[in-house]
Design a protein around this motif. Structure first.
Motif, PDB file in Angstrom:
ATOM      1  N   VAL A 129      53.992  36.763 105.120  1.00 35.97           N
ATOM      2  CA  VAL A 129      53.360  38.085 105.234  1.00 35.97           C
ATOM      3  C   VAL A 129      52.149  38.180 104.320  1.00 35.97           C
ATOM      4  O   VAL A 129      51.069  38.623 104.720  1.00 35.97           O
ATOM      5  N   GLU A 130      52.327  37.762 103.069  1.00 36.33           N
ATOM      6  CA  GLU A 130      51.231  37.858 102.112  1.00 36.33           C
ATOM      7  C   GLU A 130      50.029  37.036 102.563  1.00 36.33           C
ATOM      8  O   GLU A 130      48.881  37.499 102.484  1.00 36.33           O
ATOM      9  N   ARG A 131      50.245  35.831 103.032  1.00 35.35           N
ATOM     10  CA  ARG A 131      49.137  34.994 103.483  1.00 35.35           C
ATOM     11  C   ARG A 131      48.399  35.627 104.656  1.00 35.35           C
ATOM     12  O   ARG A 131      47.178  35.546 104.765  1.00 35.35           O
ATOM     13  N   ARG A 132      49.145  36.254 105.537  1.00 38.21           N
ATOM     14  CA  ARG A 132      48.525  36.864 106.720  1.00 38.21           C
ATOM     15  C   ARG A 132      47.665  38.062 106.366  1.00 38.21           C
ATOM     16  O   ARG A 132      46.635  38.300 107.000  1.00 38.21           O
ATOM     17  N   ARG A 133      48.060  38.813 105.349  1.00 42.50           N
ATOM     18  CA  ARG A 133      47.364  40.056 105.050  1.00 42.50           C
ATOM     19  C   ARG A 133      46.433  39.965 103.840  1.00 42.50           C
ATOM     20  O   ARG A 133      45.656  40.896 103.588  1.00 42.50           O
ATOM     21  N   ARG A 134      46.464  38.880 103.101  1.00 40.62           N
ATOM     22  CA  ARG A 134      45.604  38.782 101.921  1.00 40.62           C
ATOM     23  C   ARG A 134      44.128  38.723 102.318  1.00 40.62           C
ATOM     24  O   ARG A 134      43.290  39.396 101.705  1.00 40.62           O
ATOM     25  N   MET A 135      43.776  37.933 103.315  1.00 38.50           N
ATOM     26  CA  MET A 135      42.374  37.813 103.700  1.00 38.50           C
ATOM     27  C   MET A 135      41.773  39.166 104.091  1.00 38.50           C
ATOM     28  O   MET A 135      40.707  39.537 103.584  1.00 38.50           O
ATOM     29  N   PRO A 136      42.393  39.947 104.998  1.00 44.71           N
ATOM     30  CA  PRO A 136      41.814  41.256 105.314  1.00 44.71           C
ATOM     31  C   PRO A 136      41.658  42.147 104.089  1.00 44.71           C
ATOM     32  O   PRO A 136      40.668  42.881 103.969  1.00 44.71           O
ATOM     33  N   THR A 137      42.629  42.093 103.177  1.00 42.83           N
ATOM     34  CA  THR A 137      42.551  42.903 101.966  1.00 42.83           C
ATOM     35  C   THR A 137      41.358  42.500 101.113  1.00 42.83           C
ATOM     36  O   THR A 137      40.588  43.356 100.640  1.00 42.83           O
ATOM     37  N   VAL A 138      41.184  41.210 100.901  1.00 44.29           N
ATOM     38  CA  VAL A 138      40.072  40.718 100.087  1.00 44.29           C
ATOM     39  C   VAL A 138      38.739  41.092 100.726  1.00 44.29           C
ATOM     40  O   VAL A 138      37.806  41.530 100.037  1.00 44.29           O
ATOM     41  N   VAL A 139      38.623  40.941 102.031  1.00 46.35           N
ATOM     42  CA  VAL A 139      37.368  41.260 102.719  1.00 46.35           C
ATOM     43  C   VAL A 139      37.028  42.742 102.564  1.00 46.35           C
ATOM     44  O   VAL A 139      35.898  43.108 102.214  1.00 46.35           O
ATOM     45  N   VAL A 140      38.006  43.615 102.823  1.00 44.94           N
ATOM     46  CA  VAL A 140      37.741  45.057 102.743  1.00 44.94           C
ATOM     47  C   VAL A 140      37.416  45.455 101.301  1.00 44.94           C
ATOM     48  O   VAL A 140      36.469  46.224 101.061  1.00 44.94           O
ATOM     49  N   GLN A 141      38.142  44.947 100.335  1.00 41.71           N
ATOM     50  CA  GLN A 141      37.847  45.300  98.950  1.00 41.71           C
ATOM     51  C   GLN A 141      36.492  44.757  98.510  1.00 41.71           C
ATOM     52  O   GLN A 141      35.800  45.406  97.717  1.00 41.71           O
ATOM     53  N   THR A 142      36.102  43.603  99.020  1.00 45.53           N
ATOM     54  CA  THR A 142      34.783  43.066  98.693  1.00 45.53           C
ATOM     55  C   THR A 142      33.682  43.981  99.223  1.00 45.53           C
ATOM     56  O   THR A 142      32.696  44.258  98.523  1.00 45.53           O
TER      57      THR A 142
END
Length: 414
Positions: free
Chosen positions: A337-350
């Motif tokens: 779960v974490e691997r699947r959702r980490r990228m979208p989180t990092v992109v949006v926060q960036t």
């Protein structure tokens, strides 16, 4: 002492959506909400196209569209002496997912709760506060709970999922520390009346900028939802200036609303939001997973926090439902779960951090009193950005679809 398959702590959008999805998979799921109802004002009330599409896939679209709501079709910034600059034109997206629905969050949560209550494995416990974790053998086995009468109890579970927000009790109990990012402003929310004679698009967003401050007005049917932005750490100074001082600030930023600032009856009418942006380095320990704001607190810039949390819930349900039905959830399942959702989180926060540096920081430090020229240039002259930005806001970098086990035919409301 009770037992359940999955204990979801926090009855916000992520928690309620997760409870609904897991119950539809056949998992016994219990959602705990510490308040007695969902009626809390000035929480995020934007439902983006990614979430609306998900609701349609769940067969709940007709019910959702009957809820009181207004439609936001674009995000435009006023420019003195010129036409407004549109940064996000949702009308350009394919229908029916070409708008952001604006509705009180309590209506959305009650809608999800009603849908979940129709599933036999779903339980919602209001006025139940999680106070800690139950551990055994190096694994989280459940949670300690304070019941409505103040008694202490335990709820054992095959898995605990924390959706209890940016001040998560469970992530603190688990010793999960977030990496924090600087945020240049805090927000103070309040309401002003909107007269019946005032025309204009409902659900519009009207910003105003000054030196060291900004004001956002979200248009509703009969009121303006106002967000006053000022440099982080100034709440004490603002309150020390008193009620009249705050009214003068608002009237100076929006002279057209000066005739109604008396509707701010006291400083108690101001709801202060300590804006934070952070992200856990690890979202889990054995037996516990954090998602939504409990894993990554978002800035209100772009209004995407709710919808990112809902996407987390969808991914968690799809990845974890099979393991929960087996009665054995491994650390590897949580990592998935974490691997699947980490990228979208990092992109949006960036993207949000870039907005903070280029738009909000110059205004909060008093260097600018309007949008920076580079932002105006991009908004006016770079068509690719005008095409990409609406889709990014509407769907995010990795939108999720409803799992096959949760899909239903469209339900006709009774």
């Amino acid at each position: 002492m009770e037992t359940t398959g999955c204990a979801v702590v926090g009855g916000g959008p992520a928690g309620m959506m997760l409870g609904l999805l897991l119950a539809r998979a056949g998992v016994k799921v219990t959602v705990l909400e510490k308040h007695s109802d969902f009626l809390r004002d000035f929480r995020g009330d934007t439902v983006h196209p990614s979430t609306i599409r998900l609701i349609d896939e769940l067969g709940l679209g007709a019910e959702f569209r009957r809820l009181p709501q207004s439609r936001l079709s674009n995000v435009a910034f006023p420019v003195p002496g010129g036409p407004p600059v549109t940064m996000g034109d949702f009308d350009a997206l394919p229908a029916p997912y070409n708008y952001v629905a604006m509705m009180p969050q309590w209506d959305f949560l009650n809608f999800l709760a009603d849908a979940a209550a129709r599933e036999p494995g779903f339980t919602l416990l209001m006025s139940h506060a999680a106070t800690g974790l139950v551990r055994n053998g190096g694994r989280v086995r459940g949670i300690r709970v304070r019941t409505p009468d103040g008694a202490e109890d335990e709820l054992l579970a095959d898995l605990v999922i924390a959706t209890d927000g940016r001040h998560s009790t469970l992530r603190s109990a688990a010793g999960l520390a977030p990496k924090e990012f600087p945020v240049p402003f805090d927000a103070w929310w309040f309401r002003l009346p909107r007269h019946a004679s005032e025309h204009g698009a409902v659900a519009g967003i009207v910003p105003a900028f000054g030196r060291g401050e900004a004001l956002v007005a979200l248009l509703r049917n009969d009121y303006y939802q106002m967000g006053y932005l000022a440099p982080k750490g100034t709440d004490v100074r603002i309150r020390a200036e008193g009620l009249e001082g705050f009214r003068r600030r608002i009237a100076a930023l929006r002279p057209d609303l000066a005739d109604r600032v008396d509707a701010i009856a006291s400083l108690e009418d101001l709801h202060w939001l300590d804006v934070r942006m952070d992200r856990l380095r690890s979202w889990h320990i054995n037996g516990l997973l954090c998602i939504g704001d409990a894993a990554h607190a978002m800035s209100p810039a772009g209004g995407v926090g709710i919808n990112l949390a809902v996407q987390d819930a969808v991914a968690a349900a799809e990845c974890l439902a099979p393991a929960l039905l087996r009665g054995r959830v491994t650390v590897e399942d949580l990592v998935k779960v974490e691997r699947r959702r980490r990228m979208p989180t990092v992109v949006v926060q960036t993207v949000q951090r870039l907005m903070h540096r280029t738009v909000f920081a110059p205004i909060m430090t008093g260097k600018k009193s309007r949008l920076p020229p580079a932002v105006l240039y991009v908004g006016r002259r770079v068509p690719a950005v005008r095409r990409i930005m609406p889709r990014f806001i509407a769907f995010g970098p990795r939108p999720e679809h409803a799992p096959a086990f949760a899909r239903r035919a469209q339900r006709t409301p009774t």
